[in-house]
Design a protein around this motif. Structure first.
Motif, short mmCIF file in Angstrom:
data_model
loop_
_atom_site.label_atom_id
_atom_site.label_comp_id
_atom_site.label_asym_id
_atom_site.label_seq_id
_atom_site.Cartn_x
_atom_site.Cartn_y
_atom_site.Cartn_z
N PRO A 1 0.83 -1.21 0.00
CA PRO A 1 0.00 0.00 0.00
C PRO A 1 0.86 1.27 0.00
O PRO A 1 1.88 1.33 0.71
N GLY A 2 0.47 2.21 -0.84
CA GLY A 2 1.19 3.49 -0.89
C GLY A 2 2.39 3.50 -1.82
O GLY A 2 3.03 4.54 -1.99
N THR A 3 2.70 2.37 -2.44
CA THR A 3 3.86 2.36 -3.35
C THR A 3 3.37 2.45 -4.80
O THR A 3 2.20 2.14 -5.09
N ASN A 4 4.25 2.87 -5.69
CA ASN A 4 3.92 3.03 -7.11
C ASN A 4 3.46 1.68 -7.69
O ASN A 4 4.22 0.71 -7.65
N PRO A 5 2.23 1.61 -8.22
CA PRO A 5 1.75 0.31 -8.75
C PRO A 5 2.63 -0.25 -9.86
O PRO A 5 2.66 -1.46 -10.08
N GLY A 6 3.36 0.63 -10.53
CA GLY A 6 4.24 0.18 -11.62
C GLY A 6 5.59 -0.34 -11.12
O GLY A 6 6.42 -0.77 -11.91
N PHE A 7 5.81 -0.31 -9.80
CA PHE A 7 7.12 -0.72 -9.27
C PHE A 7 7.14 -2.16 -8.75
O PHE A 7 8.21 -2.70 -8.42
N LEU A 8 5.95 -2.76 -8.62
CA LEU A 8 5.83 -4.18 -8.22
C LEU A 8 6.63 -4.51 -6.97
O LEU A 8 7.32 -5.54 -6.91
N TYR A 9 6.52 -3.63 -5.97
CA TYR A 9 7.25 -3.86 -4.71
C TYR A 9 6.35 -4.61 -3.74
O TYR A 9 5.24 -4.16 -3.45
N GLN A 10 6.78 -5.74 -3.24
CA GLN A 10 5.97 -6.54 -2.31
C GLN A 10 6.83 -7.11 -1.19
O GLN A 10 8.02 -7.37 -1.38
N GLN A 11 6.21 -7.31 -0.02
CA GLN A 11 6.90 -7.95 1.09
C GLN A 11 7.06 -9.44 0.78
O GLN A 11 6.49 -9.95 -0.20
N ASN A 12 7.80 -10.11 1.62
CA ASN A 12 8.17 -11.49 1.37
C ASN A 12 8.13 -12.21 2.70
O ASN A 12 8.77 -11.79 3.67
N THR A 13 7.33 -13.27 2.79
CA THR A 13 7.08 -13.93 4.07
C THR A 13 7.48 -15.41 4.02
O THR A 13 7.94 -15.91 3.00
N ILE A 14 7.16 -16.08 5.12
CA ILE A 14 7.39 -17.53 5.17
C ILE A 14 6.62 -18.23 4.03
O ILE A 14 7.06 -19.27 3.53
N ARG A 15 5.49 -17.64 3.60
CA ARG A 15 4.75 -18.23 2.47
C ARG A 15 5.63 -18.23 1.21
O ARG A 15 5.65 -19.22 0.46
N ASP A 16 6.37 -17.15 0.99
CA ASP A 16 7.26 -17.10 -0.19
C ASP A 16 8.39 -18.11 -0.06
O ASP A 16 8.83 -18.69 -1.05
N ALA A 17 8.83 -18.31 1.19
CA ALA A 17 9.90 -19.30 1.41
C ALA A 17 9.41 -20.69 0.98
O ALA A 17 10.14 -21.45 0.33
N LEU A 18 8.16 -21.00 1.34
CA LEU A 18 7.62 -22.32 0.94
C LEU A 18 7.46 -22.42 -0.57
O LEU A 18 7.75 -23.46 -1.17
N VAL A 19 7.01 -21.32 -1.22
CA VAL A 19 6.88 -21.35 -2.69
C VAL A 19 8.26 -21.58 -3.32
O VAL A 19 8.40 -22.37 -4.26
#
Ligand code: AHR
Length: 497
Positions: A306-324
């Protein structure tokens, strides 16, 4: 929940290509600028403009190959704008990604220097969508020709006497979409034409990669293989794990539900079916598997923070990403007869990154820790492995609860990587280790686990989630019994023989 695994340590299914552990860097958001390149005058400590903290962290991962400059950006990129004195370089609008000004300060020389510092292979994506055959041909000449030619002289004037060694060259990116909205028949013809002028100079032998399908576009794969297979060394595949829907809401990176956790795991596992089916089509034209499948874009894709440029594709990374990450790498291992490279998207600050930065601060994501734990599989022999056990269920839907992959490295050490995807159940696994050729001398293990669905690292607490030594196991008569925590990735190292 119990699971029975058998590993036949004396049965190899070939080498796990180290390039499966590759990465992708695009001129998108804060990936190149800030994430990697800060410039020589920055107060952030740097080596020739490349930030030192990121460099050191990436070196530790033993990155084998790095793809650049895109992505969609590649088919809008004109390499001649990114060479010569930086103050004279042309500025352009990055129309695809956020409409920001691209000053071209990070170009061919800077990328090749980055690869030298990382000791990894460069993988360049050429422009088919808006570039000419001549432009692509001259880029290869500029980078690889060792002699007297207009492009080689220009390279020397720009400070690089000797050519670079370049192997991996992609002829276009997503030409079914952002790379020109082409039909496969048209792209196949263009591929044949463009690649003709992508020359091998001297000792430099290029490995040419055709643009392959998006997700389950089997017609694209069939057509491009049929029309152009003799002219390629590999073909790409792009698949992102999106819990929701691409256009209507992908879902948040944090603060998601148990159902979204389950869906993410299920969608990550779909990679296996995609590779199996695309590979079957490739088999029709290439039964001896000369042509590699390169999954040069994969990873999670959520709504931006939220609040970041939609064109920058910035996302957090969690334990869910570790499993992926763990699940997907295990899948790539199992397809090592066809999958010769993969590049997670993207290396810093974009989509499923291993590193996030904020000004001078940097953090390592859970995905970083999985790549670090798994690097022992690079160039190791994949071992024959079988698993049976209970499934992970939600609302009547089921997926396997545990994923496993095992390999033997050059020193004879065995590594077993295990993912327990259940968000709430421990997995009791019994691993029968056969064909060791002698007694077990030593076992050590590391685990990345969390007790909340979206556990992650922040700039305030960058080490909230890191792997720790794992000891919830015992060995009895050649069988390793372990209790894997819910939402965990575990890697065992076994020395025997
Ligand atoms: O990785 C982000 C974008 O996803 C890439 O630029 C493009 O190739 C894909 O659609």
């Amino acid at each position: 929940m119990s699971h029975v695994i058998t590993i036949n340590a004396d049965v190899s299914h070939g080498t796990i290509n180290r390039n499966i552990y590759g990465h992708f860097s695009e001129h998108l958001g804060r990936c190149i600028y800030e994430g990697i390149w800060v410039g020589e005058d920055s107060k952030i400590p740097n080596t020739e403009g490349i930030r030192n903290d990121v460099l050191e962290a990436l070196k530790k991962l033993k990155i084998p190959v790095l793809r650049w400059p895109g992505g969609c950006f590649a088919d809008e990129y004109h390499w001649k704008d990114g060479i010569g004195p930086r103050e004279n370089r042309k500025r352009m609008i990055n129309t695809h990604w956020g409409g920001v000004v691209e000053n071209n300060h990070f170009g061919t020389h800077e990328f090749m220097r980055l690869c030298e510092l990382l000791e990894c292979e460069p993988y360049i994506s050429g422009n088919v969508g808006s570039g000419t055959v001549q432009e692509m041909s001259e880029w290869v000449e500029y980078m690889t020709f060792d002699g007297v030619s207009p492009m080689a002289e220009w390279r020397k004037e720009n400070g690089r006497e000797k050519p670079w060694k370049l192997k991996y060259f992609g002829v276009g990116n997503e030409n079914w979409g952002c790379g020109g909205n082409m039909r496969p028949e048209y792209y196949a013809d263009l591929y044949r034409q463009y690649q003709t002028y992508v020359r091998n100079y001297g000792e430099n032998k290029l490995y040419k990669i055709a643009c392959g399908p998006n997700v389950d576009d089997y017609r694209w794969m069939e057509t491009v293989m049929r029309e152009a297979h003799p002219f390629m060394d590999a073909i790409s595949l792009h698949y992102y794990t999106i819990p929701g829907e691409f256009w209507t809401g992908k879902g948040p990176a944090t603060g998601f539900t148990e159902q979204e956790w389950f869906t993410t795991m299920k969608k990550a596992l779909y990679m296996d079916e995609l590779i199996t089916r695309h590979s079957a089509i490739m088999d029709q034209y290439d039964p001896n598997k000369r042509i590699g499948l390169i999954v040069d874009e994969w990873g999670t894709w959520y709504d931006v923070e939220p609040g970041t440029n939609p064109g920058f594709l910035y996302q957090q990374n969690t334990i869910r990403d570790a499993l992926v990450a763990g699940l997907t790498l295990n899948i790539f291992h199992e397809h090592n007869d066809r999958v010769v490279m993969a590049n997670i998207a993207q290396i810093v600050n974009v989509l499923q990154s291993v590193i996030l930065t904020e000004g001078e601060k940097m953090l390592l994501t859970p995905t970083y820790h999985v790549f670090n734990m798994y690097k022992v599989h690079q160039d190791a022999e994949r071992l024959d492995t079988h698993i049976s056990g209970s499934e992970y269920e939600m609302d009547g839907d089921k997926i396997p609860q545990v994923s496993v992959s095992a390999s033997k490295d050059a020193e004879g050490k065995i590594h077993v990587s295990l993912c327990n995807v259940s968000h709430d159940s421990q997995a009791d696994v019994s691993v029968a280790l056969r064909g060791l050729g002698g007694p077990i001398f030593k076992i050590k293990a590391e685990q990345l686990a969390a007790d909340s669905l979206d556990a992650h690292n922040t700039f305030e607490a960058p080490d909230a989630l890191t792997p720790s030594t794992f000891s919830a196991y015992e060995v009895e008569e050649g069988v390793l019994h372990a209790k894997l925590a819910p939402m965990s990735v575990t890697v065992f190292e076994i020395t025997a023989g």
